[in-house]
Structure formats: structure tokens, C-alpha cells
Motif scaffolding. Structure first.
Motif, short mmCIF file in Angstrom:
data_model
loop_
_atom_site.label_atom_id
_atom_site.label_comp_id
_atom_site.label_asym_id
_atom_site.label_seq_id
_atom_site.Cartn_x
_atom_site.Cartn_y
_atom_site.Cartn_z
N ASP A 33 1.03 -1.00 -0.03
CA ASP A 33 -0.41 0.29 0.03
C ASP A 33 0.77 0.89 0.01
O ASP A 33 0.63 2.22 -0.02
N THR A 34 2.10 1.42 0.25
CA THR A 34 2.90 2.48 0.23
C THR A 34 2.65 3.04 -1.42
O THR A 34 3.27 4.06 -1.16
N VAL A 35 2.26 2.63 -2.92
CA VAL A 35 1.82 2.72 -3.91
C VAL A 35 1.39 3.81 -3.87
O VAL A 35 0.97 4.41 -4.34
N MET A 36 0.09 4.08 -2.11
CA MET A 36 -1.13 4.67 -2.34
C MET A 36 -1.06 5.65 -0.64
O MET A 36 -1.72 6.27 -0.41
N GLY A 37 0.50 5.42 -0.65
CA GLY A 37 1.04 6.36 0.95
C GLY A 37 0.61 5.44 2.25
O GLY A 37 0.28 5.94 4.03
N GLY A 38 0.76 3.99 1.65
CA GLY A 38 0.04 3.68 3.32
C GLY A 38 1.69 3.38 3.89
O GLY A 38 2.92 3.61 3.17
N VAL A 39 1.24 2.30 4.92
CA VAL A 39 3.02 2.12 5.75
C VAL A 39 2.66 0.81 5.60
O VAL A 39 3.37 0.55 6.84
N SER A 40 2.01 0.03 5.07
CA SER A 40 2.16 -1.80 5.23
C SER A 40 3.75 -1.63 4.78
O SER A 40 4.03 -0.92 3.95
N SER A 41 4.30 -2.71 5.44
CA SER A 41 5.11 -2.91 5.24
C SER A 41 5.92 -5.29 4.44
O SER A 41 5.13 -5.11 5.33
N GLY A 42 6.20 -5.17 3.96
CA GLY A 42 6.92 -6.72 3.92
C GLY A 42 7.90 -7.05 2.64
O GLY A 42 8.98 -6.30 2.07
N GLY A 59 5.11 -10.28 6.37
CA GLY A 59 4.89 -8.48 5.44
C GLY A 59 3.98 -8.16 7.23
O GLY A 59 2.91 -8.99 7.66
N ILE A 60 3.78 -6.86 7.52
CA ILE A 60 2.97 -6.53 8.81
C ILE A 60 1.96 -5.42 7.56
O ILE A 60 2.38 -4.86 7.28
N VAL A 61 0.29 -5.58 8.52
CA VAL A 61 -0.67 -5.21 7.24
C VAL A 61 -1.04 -4.35 7.86
O VAL A 61 -1.63 -5.16 9.52
N SER A 62 -0.73 -2.85 7.64
CA SER A 62 -1.46 -1.70 8.29
C SER A 62 -2.66 -1.25 8.14
O SER A 62 -2.64 -0.37 6.88
N LEU A 63 -3.26 -0.57 8.38
CA LEU A 63 -4.40 0.55 8.47
C LEU A 63 -4.26 1.99 8.00
O LEU A 63 -4.93 2.42 7.84
N ASP A 64 -2.92 2.41 9.45
CA ASP A 64 -2.23 3.79 9.04
C ASP A 64 -2.71 4.09 7.46
O ASP A 64 -1.79 3.80 6.56
N ASN A 65 -2.50 5.66 7.68
CA ASN A 65 -2.69 6.31 6.54
C ASN A 65 -3.37 5.94 5.42
O ASN A 65 -3.17 5.69 3.93
N ASN A 66 -4.65 5.24 5.96
CA ASN A 66 -5.52 4.84 4.43
C ASN A 66 -5.08 3.41 3.94
O ASN A 66 -5.13 3.75 3.12
N ARG A 161 -6.71 -5.69 7.20
CA ARG A 161 -7.24 -5.91 8.62
C ARG A 161 -5.48 -5.60 8.79
O ARG A 161 -5.09 -6.65 7.97
N GLU A 162 -5.80 -5.29 10.11
CA GLU A 162 -3.97 -5.81 10.75
C GLU A 162 -3.50 -6.91 11.29
O GLU A 162 -4.69 -7.17 11.48
N MET A 163 -2.66 -7.22 10.56
CA MET A 163 -1.97 -8.42 10.40
C MET A 163 -0.91 -8.90 10.17
O MET A 163 -0.40 -8.37 9.31
N GLN A 164 -0.49 -10.15 10.63
CA GLN A 164 1.42 -10.70 10.11
C GLN A 164 0.59 -11.32 8.90
O GLN A 164 0.13 -12.19 9.26
N ALA A 165 1.06 -10.91 7.61
CA ALA A 165 1.06 -11.93 6.15
C ALA A 165 2.56 -12.79 6.52
O ALA A 165 3.57 -12.31 6.61
N ASP A 166 2.22 -13.84 6.58
CA ASP A 166 2.48 -15.02 6.17
C ASP A 166 2.48 -16.35 5.07
O ASP A 166 1.80 -16.90 5.99
N ILE A 167 2.86 -16.06 3.58
CA ILE A 167 1.78 -17.32 2.86
C ILE A 167 3.13 -17.22 1.88
O ILE A 167 3.97 -16.26 1.33
N ALA A 168 3.04 -18.86 1.25
CA ALA A 168 3.76 -19.39 0.94
C ALA A 168 3.09 -19.64 0.22
O ALA A 168 2.13 -20.36 -0.61
N ALA A 169 3.35 -19.58 -2.07
CA ALA A 169 3.15 -19.99 -3.12
C ALA A 169 4.16 -20.74 -3.89
O ALA A 169 5.04 -20.68 -4.24
N SER A 170 3.60 -22.31 -4.35
CA SER A 170 4.76 -22.97 -4.73
C SER A 170 4.51 -23.57 -5.92
O SER A 170 4.82 -23.87 -6.96
N GLY A 171 2.85 -23.13 -6.28
CA GLY A 171 2.90 -23.37 -8.14
C GLY A 171 1.18 -22.96 -8.04
O GLY A 171 0.49 -22.86 -7.10
#
Length: 176
Positions: A33-42, A59-66, A161-171
Motif C-alpha cells: 500500500d506504500t504506492v498510495m501512501g500506506g505504511v504496510s511493510s513486507g 509482512g505486516i499489514v497496517s491500516l494507518d494512513n489509509n 485488517r491489521e495482520m501478520q502476513a506469511d503465505i507461500a505459493a509453490s504452484g
């Protein structure tokens, strides 16, 4: 030469139409979301996760700053539309942290970055193949209908929603 090339194309098409799945070769890219001013990181990394080569989104999803998302996504057919009408949906081999994620599709009919066709799934803590039929996807912020003849991009998102993201895709595959 033209007849030979046409024969090869017809043979490949015949083989593809008989196959029950079509493996995709995603070149995943990370977007937040940093492409639109958000502060989530990952980040997105290529690594071996519980014995499988995979792309892993953390990463960490944050709802701060829209804000409110981190994602991995890839274009099909070099960003052009791919006709997937011979298939019923998308199969995704995933392993995660038990959280709910979005699978989002974009077609070449969508003109705004916030438009998509989406459905949710839960990423279990063991490798699982999740089959998501095209009929499960709903339009978001568009009047367009999903047209499988115009599929252009696929994305996996931790969003909303605020959350800790951790997902892997193998196919990733299309299935009949």
C-alpha cells in the motif's frame, strides 16, 4: 514452413485442450500500500518452504494512513490477455499461517488499479492445493463482468485488517 508451423500450433493446442491443468510460471512481484501512501511493510522472497521451492510473502499489514495491504502478483502472457475460457478456475498450492487471504484477478477490461475480481481463501499451515472456481470471484468497484477470455493478472493479498502476513505459493495452475 507455414504448414509446419501451423501443424505445431495445432498439436500444442490439442495437447493443451486435453490436459486437465495448465501450469503457470509466475514471475511474482511484491506490491504494498506504500504506492498510495500506506505504511504496510513486507517482502517477497524465493525460498524453500517445508521442502518446496516457493515464493513467500511476509509482512505486516497496517491500516494507518489509509493503507491496508501487501501482495504478490504476476502478469500472464506478458501483460496481455490470456484466454482461459477452457478452464474452470485456478489451483494454488499454498502454505500459510492460518490467515484469510484474497486471490484477485484482473482482466484487460479493468482500467483502474482498485478494480478486480476477488475471492477469499484460508492458507493452512501445511501444503494444500486450493481450487478456486472462476464462479467464486466477485467484481469489486467495477460494473464489468468477469470474462475468462481476458485474464491478465493474478494476485495474492493480505488485506483489509491489521495482520501478520506469511503465505507461500509453490504452484499456480488453471484447472478444468
Amino acid at each position: 514452413m507455414i504448414r509446419w508451423a501451423a501443424s505445431i500450433v495445432l498439436l500444442c493446442w490439442a495437447m493443451m485442450t486435453q490436459a486437465q491443468t495448465l501450469d503457470l510460471d509466475p514471475q511474482w512481484e511484491y506490491v504494498a500500500d506504500t504506492v498510495m501512501g500506506g505504511v504496510s511493510s513486507g517482502q517477497a522472497t524465493r525460498e524453500v518452504v517445508q521442502g518446496r521451492d516457493a515464493t513467500r510473502l511476509t509482512g505486516i499489514v497496517s491500516l494507518d494512513n489509509n493503507g491496508g495491504f501487501v501482495q504478490i502478483a504476476f502478469d500472464l502472457a506478458g501483460g496481455a490477455a490470456l484466454d482461459t475460457s477452457a478452464f474452470k478456475g485456478i489451483a494454488l498450492d499454498v502454505l500459510g499461517n492460518g490467515e484469510t487471504y484474497d486471490l484477485r484477478l484482473r482482466t484487460d477490461a479493468l482500467t483502474r488499479p482498485w478494480q478486480s475480481f476477488r475471492t477469499e481463501f484460508t492458507a493452512p499451515d501445511t501444503w494444500t492445493t486450493i481450487r478456486l472456481p472462476f464462479t467464486a470471484f466477485t467484481a469489486h468497484r467495477t460494473d464489468a463482468s468477469f470474462d475468462p477470455m481476458r485474464l491478465r493478472r493474478i494476485g495474492v493479498l493480505a488485506i483489509g485488517r491489521e495482520m501478520q502476513a506469511d503465505i507461500a505459493a509453490s504452484g499456480v495452475r488453471l484447472y478444468r
